[in-house]
Design a protein around this motif. Structure first.
Motif, short mmCIF file in Angstrom:
data_model
loop_
_atom_site.label_atom_id
_atom_site.label_comp_id
_atom_site.label_asym_id
_atom_site.label_seq_id
_atom_site.Cartn_x
_atom_site.Cartn_y
_atom_site.Cartn_z
N GLY A 13 -8.66 0.09 3.50
CA GLY A 13 -8.99 1.29 2.76
C GLY A 13 -8.21 1.49 1.48
N MET A 14 -7.80 0.41 0.84
CA MET A 14 -7.10 0.53 -0.44
C MET A 14 -7.87 -0.28 -1.46
N ASN A 15 -8.18 0.31 -2.56
CA ASN A 15 -8.85 -0.44 -3.62
C ASN A 15 -7.79 -0.96 -4.59
N LEU A 16 -7.33 -2.15 -4.33
CA LEU A 16 -6.23 -2.68 -5.13
C LEU A 16 -6.66 -2.96 -6.57
N ALA A 17 -7.94 -3.28 -6.75
CA ALA A 17 -8.41 -3.60 -8.11
C ALA A 17 -8.21 -2.41 -9.04
N ALA A 18 -8.42 -1.20 -8.50
CA ALA A 18 -8.25 -0.01 -9.33
C ALA A 18 -6.80 0.13 -9.76
N TYR A 19 -5.89 -0.12 -8.83
CA TYR A 19 -4.46 -0.03 -9.17
C TYR A 19 -4.08 -1.10 -10.19
N GLY A 59 -6.98 -5.39 1.49
CA GLY A 59 -6.85 -4.01 1.04
C GLY A 59 -8.13 -3.22 1.28
N LYS A 60 -9.24 -3.88 1.03
CA LYS A 60 -10.53 -3.23 1.26
C LYS A 60 -10.68 -2.86 2.74
N LEU A 71 -6.96 -8.48 -2.04
CA LEU A 71 -8.05 -7.58 -2.40
C LEU A 71 -8.92 -7.29 -1.18
N HIS A 127 0.82 -1.21 0.00
CA HIS A 127 0.00 0.00 0.00
C HIS A 127 0.85 1.25 0.00
#
Lengths: 401, 301
Positions: free
Chosen positions: B103-109, B99-100, B96, B71
């Motif tokens: 608070g990280m949206n890994l799918a977007a990255y 990360g959710k 995934l 992250h």
């Protein structure tokens, strides 16, 4: 429009006899024992494996495995059993009976009464007497505490949902066998694999490794049963439970640690991509290094240490209450950070007449049974063999330390 | 949410000014954080050209720390950071979901191309596929194919001029458990290190070090298998800039603390790097990992 919106259940909630964890929203299945479920954080999550280190000389780990199987059959899951120790059919036939129409939380009270009477009344016709005594003897602490829940690690796992037909966890009775009708009904959903036959074949023909063959079988089951996760496809009507008894015991044939490790690693890959859970028991013949390695490759690890097989003496107060210690080595952490850790303190397991349960170990109050006073007395009575710490060294000094 | 106290312990610069200001109220809300003397006084170090080795144990798993490094570097994607995550022990879904939670949206990255996930777990040991073991087992190690895939996926990502690679390998010990010889793993690790030096990157590796810290391996009574996993861990540590030991609490068990992370200097740390070895306690909750200075846990206070 109200801002309160009912949460629409996701696709996975459609699976029968599962529930969503309140902590980390993973889908949980039951191991069949509510107290073990609680230790794992509510149940065994879907797509994970549980490794149980077997106890020595006793069969409690196999009992846990039977619970897992029985729960699978009771909630009409697909079940796969691989064992080399005995005929898998015999294992299935000797599964414990299901108490219909009840869930563990309802049973607890009744069962505990049973226990207390057999302990107090010496087990002679205890039931009725106990029922009478129970009314009078119930200790009254203070009325305002009566409503509080009793502290216990053995939470009633089987809260019955009003809308679901199958409970998360059934109630089992160790004094009974599973009804043949139920077994027959589960027949088409069962895969029984006798590993000893494969081991013998591998020995003779030098063919495929037992583990590779088992893996292929499991993969076949997952694919043919439709348990594989496919994008944008509805989940299968039920989940697959894979039970493997005494993996890598001597009957499984010659194999290296790497074979076993590779098996667990591949099994993990299969589990993660399918609607399945697995429970494996590992005999204690393997070295501690091997078991550490395998623990890293499994998602949850429990260890049973029965008192009967322990090499060190156990405090008699523990021995009278429990059958062994249970150690939570690892809780499943898949799709979540960690969640709850096991209880702080020792956990003991015991097998009552009708059920298996895990509790936090506690010593009875002093003066009851073998208390501290008794111990001191026996120590005093015993001849002093070891040299005293003082100058005298003779056992019966005047001061008698 | 990356773990601010871990960055402070490593003396690494906070990801970006925006992220730094976002986390500053957190700093003031926690009194014990102000007891970190060096985090504010000395100039922070960047994570470029560093090798971080994380060792963990069965009872205290270190996988959660990987999320921090993933992250942290994804947050700095403006500075050219790309992340390649090699999942040997866990699947993409795991990261995934975690990360959710953080608070990280890994799918977007992943869609943007700044994060690439390589699924080794379901491909290792297969007869077919990218990392097939027995293509030509004597010469062609699956790790060579893996390394090539890493290089390709790094270069195929976003086309920025100054690209930096954060390579995270989840559980290099699992490779060894699956029967890949130590020599191959060390060669693979060496190649990864060279790649990192080349592109000013950061390499984070998780290994299991159950056997390393214990006395049994020192006395030499341990059988060969210990030596195998212990040797891997030690060899990795010898080529690291930072070594993070995750283990259970030194003093046993207590409520409110799950374990401790010791931040240690690796042998290859350059001269003059600002770093003070220290120990942090941590507690993992459902949606966050709380770090404490030793003895400052909420469970203890």
């Amino acid at each position: 429009m109200s801002s309160f919106k009912r949460r629409t259940p996701s696709a996975q909630t459609a699976l029968p006899s599962t529930r969503i964890s309140a902590h980390n929203s993973t889908v949980l299945t039951s191991t069949g024992v509510p107290s073990v479920d609680e230790l794992l954080g509510g149940g065994l999550p879907l797509h994970t494996s549980l490794l149980i280190h077997e106890d020595r000389f006793t069969g409690y780990a196999k009992l846990l495995l039977s619970y897992y199987l029985a729960q699978g059959i009771a909630s009409s899951n697909a079940v796969c059993l691989a064992t080399a120790e005995e005929e898998p059919e015999a294992v299935v036939r000797s599964l414990m009976g299901v108490v219909e129409g009840k869930v563990p939380s309802e049973m607890k009270e009744e069962e505990d009464e049973d226990i207390s009477t057999s302990a107090v009344g010496g087990g002679i016709g205890g039931r009725r007497m106990g029922a009478v005594r129970e009314e009078e003897d119930r200790m009254r602490i203070a009325w305002r505490y009566q409503g509080l829940p009793k502290f216990n690690t053995a939470f009633g796992g089987g809260r019955r949902d009003a809308n679901s037909q199958q409970p998360f966890c059934n109630l089992f009775d160790l004094t009974k066998r599973m009804a043949p009708a139920m077994l027959n009904a589960a027949g088409p959903r069962m895969a029984l694999l006798d590993v000893s036959v494969w081991a013998a074949e591998a020995e003779e023909q030098g063919g495929k490794n037992v583990y590779e063959r088992l893996l292929e079988h499991i993969e076949g089951l997952v694919d043919e049963g439709g348990f594989r996760i496919r994008p944008n496809a509805p989940p299968p009507p039920t989940v697959l439970r894979i039970a493997i008894h005494s993996i890598s015991s001597p009957i499984w044939g010659r194999s290296s640690t790497a074979d076993l490790a590779r098996f667990l690693h591949s099994l993990r890959a299969i589990l993660r991509t399918s609607y399945a859970t697995a429970v494996l028991t590992l005999p204690q013949t393997s070295s501690p290094q091997t078991s550490t390695l395998l623990a890293h490759l499994s998602d949850a690890v429990l260890r049973l240490d029965s008192f009967a097989g322990s090499s060190t003496p156990v405090h008699p107060a523990y021995e009278s209450q429990y059958h062994g210690f249970l150690d939570v080595i690892k809780v499943p952490r898949v799709g979540c950070l960690g969640g709850r850790k096991g209880e702080v303190g020792m956990l003991g397991f015991k097998v009552r007449r009708k059920r298996f349960l895990v509790e936090r170990c506690s010593l009875p109050p002093e003066g009851e049974g073998v208390g501290r006073g008794d111990e001191e007395e026996t120590r005093r009575k015993a001849p002093v063999n070891k040299g005293g710490c003082g100058s005298g060294g003779g056992g019966s000094s005047v001061l008698d330390f | 949410m990356s773990f601010a106290l871990v960055d402070a312990a490593l003396h690494w610069a906070l990801p970006t000014p925006t992220a730094g200001s976002a986390s500053s109220p957190k700093f003031s809300s926690r009194p014990q954080l102000q007891n970190v003397p060096t985090s504010t006084s000395s100039a922070p170090v960047s994570s470029e050209r560093t090798v971080v080795v994380i060792t963990d144990q069965v009872r205290a798993e270190g996988g959660f720390l990987l999320n921090h490094f993933i992250h942290r570097h994804l947050r700095m994607e403006d500075a050219g950071w790309n992340v390649v995550l090699v999942g040997v022990a866990q699947m993409w879904e795991h990261y995934l979901l975690v990360g959710k939670k953080l608070g990280m949206n890994l799918a977007a990255y992943q869609q943007k191309g700044s994060l690439v996930f390589l699924d080794v777990l379901s491909n290792l040991g297969r007869r077919t596929g990218p990392f097939a073991t027995d293509k030509d087992s004597s010469s062609n190690s699956p790790l060579r194919a893996l390394f090539e895939t890493i290089v390709i996926s790094f270069h195929s990502g976003s086309s920025q001029p100054t690209k930096k690679l954060c390579l995270v390998i989840d559980d290099i010990s699992a490779l060894q458990a699956c029967g890949i010889p130590l020599r191959d793993i060390m060669a693979f690790f060496g190649s990864c290190r060279d790649l990192i030096q080349e592109v000013n990157g950061c390499l984070v590796v998780l290994a299991h070090g159950d056997a390393v810290g214990t006395t049994s391996s020192v006395t030499g009574t341990a059988p060969l298998e210990v030596d195998a996993s212990g040797t891997l861990c030690k060899s990795l540590m010898h080529t690291a800039n930072y070594v993070l030991h995750v283990c259970g609490l030194e003093s046993g068990i207590t409520q409110g603390v799950d374990g401790q992370v010791s931040f240690a200097r690796g042998p290859l740390m350059p001269e003059g790097t600002v770093f003070i070895p220290e120990v942090l306690h941590y507690q993992i909750t459902d949606a966050q990992v709380n770090f404490f200075k030793k003895g400052f846990s909420k469970g203890l206070l």
